[in-house]
Write a protein that holds these residues in place. Structure first.
Motif, PDB file in Angstrom:
ATOM      1  N   SER A  76       0.815  -1.211   0.000  1.00  0.00           N
ATOM      2  CA  SER A  76       0.000   0.000   0.000  1.00  0.00           C
ATOM      3  C   SER A  76       0.852   1.266   0.000  1.00  0.00           C
ATOM      4  O   SER A  76       0.507   2.262  -0.642  1.00  0.00           O
ATOM      5  CB  SER A  76      -0.931   0.007   1.223  1.00  0.00           C
ATOM      6  N   TYR A  77       1.991   1.236   0.720  1.00  0.00           N
ATOM      7  CA  TYR A  77       2.820   2.435   0.843  1.00  0.00           C
ATOM      8  C   TYR A  77       3.914   2.508  -0.220  1.00  0.00           C
ATOM      9  O   TYR A  77       4.575   3.535  -0.359  1.00  0.00           O
ATOM     10  CB  TYR A  77       3.449   2.483   2.238  1.00  0.00           C
ATOM     11  N   HIS A  78       4.101   1.439  -0.966  1.00  0.00           N
ATOM     12  CA  HIS A  78       5.169   1.367  -1.966  1.00  0.00           C
ATOM     13  C   HIS A  78       5.153   2.530  -2.957  1.00  0.00           C
ATOM     14  O   HIS A  78       6.224   3.072  -3.274  1.00  0.00           O
ATOM     15  CB  HIS A  78       5.078   0.030  -2.715  1.00  0.00           C
ATOM     16  N   PRO A  79       4.002   2.961  -3.476  1.00  0.00           N
ATOM     17  CA  PRO A  79       4.013   4.064  -4.441  1.00  0.00           C
ATOM     18  C   PRO A  79       4.596   5.360  -3.867  1.00  0.00           C
ATOM     19  O   PRO A  79       5.160   6.161  -4.608  1.00  0.00           O
ATOM     20  CB  PRO A  79       2.527   4.244  -4.792  1.00  0.00           C
ATOM     21  N   LYS A  80       4.481   5.560  -2.562  1.00  0.00           N
ATOM     22  CA  LYS A  80       4.980   6.790  -1.951  1.00  0.00           C
ATOM     23  C   LYS A  80       6.484   6.732  -1.711  1.00  0.00           C
ATOM     24  O   LYS A  80       7.216   7.692  -1.973  1.00  0.00           O
ATOM     25  CB  LYS A  80       4.263   7.026  -0.604  1.00  0.00           C
ATOM     26  N   PHE A  81       6.961   5.606  -1.180  1.00  0.00           N
ATOM     27  CA  PHE A  81       8.368   5.510  -0.802  1.00  0.00           C
ATOM     28  C   PHE A  81       8.829   4.066  -1.015  1.00  0.00           C
ATOM     29  O   PHE A  81       8.990   3.306  -0.074  1.00  0.00           O
ATOM     30  CB  PHE A  81       8.530   5.913   0.668  1.00  0.00           C
ATOM     31  N   PRO A  82       9.062   3.665  -2.264  1.00  0.00           N
ATOM     32  CA  PRO A  82       9.370   2.265  -2.574  1.00  0.00           C
ATOM     33  C   PRO A  82      10.642   1.742  -1.921  1.00  0.00           C
ATOM     34  O   PRO A  82      10.766   0.550  -1.660  1.00  0.00           O
ATOM     35  CB  PRO A  82       9.490   2.252  -4.107  1.00  0.00           C
ATOM     36  N   GLU A  83      11.595   2.625  -1.641  1.00  0.00           N
ATOM     37  CA  GLU A  83      12.858   2.187  -1.043  1.00  0.00           C
ATOM     38  C   GLU A  83      12.730   1.861   0.444  1.00  0.00           C
ATOM     39  O   GLU A  83      13.570   1.147   1.004  1.00  0.00           O
ATOM     40  CB  GLU A  83      13.935   3.275  -1.213  1.00  0.00           C
ATOM     41  N   LEU A  84      11.692   2.371   1.081  1.00  0.00           N
ATOM     42  CA  LEU A  84      11.603   2.289   2.537  1.00  0.00           C
ATOM     43  C   LEU A  84      11.500   0.855   3.049  1.00  0.00           C
ATOM     44  O   LEU A  84      12.079   0.513   4.082  1.00  0.00           O
ATOM     45  CB  LEU A  84      10.402   3.101   3.037  1.00  0.00           C
ATOM     46  N   GLU A  85      10.783   0.010   2.328  1.00  0.00           N
ATOM     47  CA  GLU A  85      10.577  -1.363   2.804  1.00  0.00           C
ATOM     48  C   GLU A  85      11.879  -2.155   2.835  1.00  0.00           C
ATOM     49  O   GLU A  85      11.997  -3.132   3.590  1.00  0.00           O
ATOM     50  CB  GLU A  85       9.548  -2.080   1.931  1.00  0.00           C
ATOM     51  N   GLU A  86      12.865  -1.740   2.042  1.00  0.00           N
ATOM     52  CA  GLU A  86      14.166  -2.403   2.077  1.00  0.00           C
ATOM     53  C   GLU A  86      15.071  -1.785   3.135  1.00  0.00           C
ATOM     54  O   GLU A  86      15.968  -2.458   3.656  1.00  0.00           O
ATOM     55  CB  GLU A  86      14.842  -2.302   0.704  1.00  0.00           C
ATOM     56  N   LEU A  87      14.834  -0.536   3.457  1.00  0.00           N
ATOM     57  CA  LEU A  87      15.661   0.154   4.439  1.00  0.00           C
ATOM     58  C   LEU A  87      15.220  -0.136   5.874  1.00  0.00           C
ATOM     59  O   LEU A  87      16.032  -0.147   6.800  1.00  0.00           O
ATOM     60  CB  LEU A  87      15.626   1.671   4.189  1.00  0.00           C
ATOM     61  N   ILE A  88      13.920  -0.360   6.061  1.00  0.00           N
ATOM     62  CA  ILE A  88      13.389  -0.705   7.384  1.00  0.00           C
ATOM     63  C   ILE A  88      12.709  -2.064   7.266  1.00  0.00           C
ATOM     64  O   ILE A  88      11.587  -2.170   6.791  1.00  0.00           O
ATOM     65  CB  ILE A  88      12.383   0.347   7.887  1.00  0.00           C
ATOM     66  N   THR A  89      13.416  -3.089   7.682  1.00  0.00           N
ATOM     67  CA  THR A  89      12.903  -4.452   7.511  1.00  0.00           C
ATOM     68  C   THR A  89      12.070  -4.931   8.690  1.00  0.00           C
ATOM     69  O   THR A  89      11.338  -5.911   8.566  1.00  0.00           O
ATOM     70  CB  THR A  89      14.066  -5.430   7.283  1.00  0.00           C
ATOM     71  N   ASP A  90      12.188  -4.257   9.813  1.00  0.00           N
ATOM     72  CA  ASP A  90      11.377  -4.651  10.969  1.00  0.00           C
ATOM     73  C   ASP A  90       9.935  -4.192  10.743  1.00  0.00           C
ATOM     74  O   ASP A  90       9.681  -3.003  10.528  1.00  0.00           O
ATOM     75  CB  ASP A  90      11.921  -4.009  12.247  1.00  0.00           C
ATOM     76  N   PRO A  91       8.955  -5.099  10.779  1.00  0.00           N
ATOM     77  CA  PRO A  91       7.566  -4.739  10.469  1.00  0.00           C
ATOM     78  C   PRO A  91       6.990  -3.655  11.371  1.00  0.00           C
ATOM     79  O   PRO A  91       6.253  -2.783  10.905  1.00  0.00           O
ATOM     80  CB  PRO A  91       6.797  -6.056  10.656  1.00  0.00           C
ATOM     81  N   THR A  95      19.744   7.460   6.768  1.00  0.00           N
ATOM     82  CA  THR A  95      19.622   6.663   5.539  1.00  0.00           C
ATOM     83  C   THR A  95      18.319   6.937   4.811  1.00  0.00           C
ATOM     84  O   THR A  95      18.302   7.152   3.588  1.00  0.00           O
ATOM     85  CB  THR A  95      19.726   5.164   5.866  1.00  0.00           C
ATOM     86  N   ILE A  96      17.206   6.922   5.551  1.00  0.00           N
ATOM     87  CA  ILE A  96      15.922   7.128   4.868  1.00  0.00           C
ATOM     88  C   ILE A  96      15.730   8.584   4.480  1.00  0.00           C
ATOM     89  O   ILE A  96      14.992   8.870   3.524  1.00  0.00           O
ATOM     90  CB  ILE A  96      14.736   6.632   5.727  1.00  0.00           C
ATOM     91  N   SER A  97      16.390   9.505   5.166  1.00  0.00           N
ATOM     92  CA  SER A  97      16.312  10.914   4.769  1.00  0.00           C
ATOM     93  C   SER A  97      16.977  11.121   3.414  1.00  0.00           C
ATOM     94  O   SER A  97      16.458  11.832   2.548  1.00  0.00           O
ATOM     95  CB  SER A  97      16.965  11.807   5.820  1.00  0.00           C
ATOM     96  N   VAL A  98      18.131  10.479   3.240  1.00  0.00           N
ATOM     97  CA  VAL A  98      18.837  10.560   1.954  1.00  0.00           C
ATOM     98  C   VAL A  98      18.023   9.883   0.865  1.00  0.00           C
ATOM     99  O   VAL A  98      17.843  10.417  -0.237  1.00  0.00           O
ATOM    100  CB  VAL A  98      20.236   9.921   2.061  1.00  0.00           C
ATOM    101  N   ALA A  99      17.513   8.699   1.180  1.00  0.00           N
ATOM    102  CA  ALA A  99      16.706   7.967   0.190  1.00  0.00           C
ATOM    103  C   ALA A  99      15.442   8.733  -0.152  1.00  0.00           C
ATOM    104  O   ALA A  99      15.007   8.755  -1.309  1.00  0.00           O
ATOM    105  CB  ALA A  99      16.347   6.576   0.734  1.00  0.00           C
TER     106      ALA A  99
END
Length: 203
Positions: free
Chosen positions: A134-149, A183-187
């Motif tokens: 659901s959130y992938h369209p907004k920030f697709p890189e985030l799910e790889e950067l934060i793996t803890d659910p 990391t996520i700020s840069v991404a």
């Protein structure tokens, strides 16, 4: 043994203790909202302050509530608590020994607990994948950067539709480490994601 089983089940149920200050986290997942949006309601004030008037709720509620509200699971937890209370009482009796029936009953509780734990893990994993999708369209890189659910769910509840992630660094500091925030700020500054629509936020 009963204490350990109950702790394991409660650990899987207690997903977000911060969002329900006066209740355990299992109730937070169980007491789902009808809206079932991907963003937690605790950050609605932040949205309004930034011009985003989304009235959003938590996606995990609807997905997990059917399992955590399951009568069989509730009955099982109560059985464990009953054993737990009994154990606390019998500890005062130095010569107490479980009967064969009691040992068999506890063995069955162990087997049933393992089944419920597996179901809960599967449910939580499925819910996490749904939220990421659901959130992938907004920030697709985030799910790889934060793996803890649980960190991921809290992070998107804070970031929401924010374009500049650095604007919410203070809030993220309560959820993520400094390195994660950097990391996520840069991404976030280079992501090709787009703003989510109100419908997407509420789905």
């Amino acid at each position: 043994m009963a204490d350990a089983l109950l702790d394991d089940l409660d650990d899987l149920s207690d997903v977000e203790p911060e969002e329900e200050t006066n209740n355990n986290a299992a109730e937070e997942i169980v007491a789902g909202n009808d809206g079932g949006g991907i963003i937690s309601a605790e950050h609605q004030d932040h949205n309004t302050a930034n011009g985003n008037n989304e009235t959003t709720t938590d996606a995990t509620n609807n997905n997990n509530s059917r399992l955590l509200n399951n009568d069989a699971l509730k009955s099982h937890l109560q059985s464990i608590r009953t054993i737990q209370q009994k154990d606390a009482t019998t500890k005062k009796m130095s010569h107490h020994k479980n009967s064969k029936e009691e040992d068999e009953h506890e063995h069955q509780l162990i087997l049933t607990s393992n089944k419920h734990l597996a179901s809960l893990r599967s449910e939580l994993h499925t819910t996490h994948l749904d939220i990421c999708k659901s959130y992938h369209p907004k920030f697709p890189e985030l799910e790889e950067l934060i793996t803890d659910p649980f960190q991921y769910r809290k992070a998107i509840g804070i970031i929401q539709n924010e374009v500049d992630v650095t604007n919410v660094n203070d809030e993220l500091n309560d959820v993520l480490s400094s390195n994660q925030i950097i990391t996520i700020s840069v991404a976030g500054s280079t992501t090709n994601g787009r703003m989510l629509t109100q419908e997407e936020l509420n789905q």
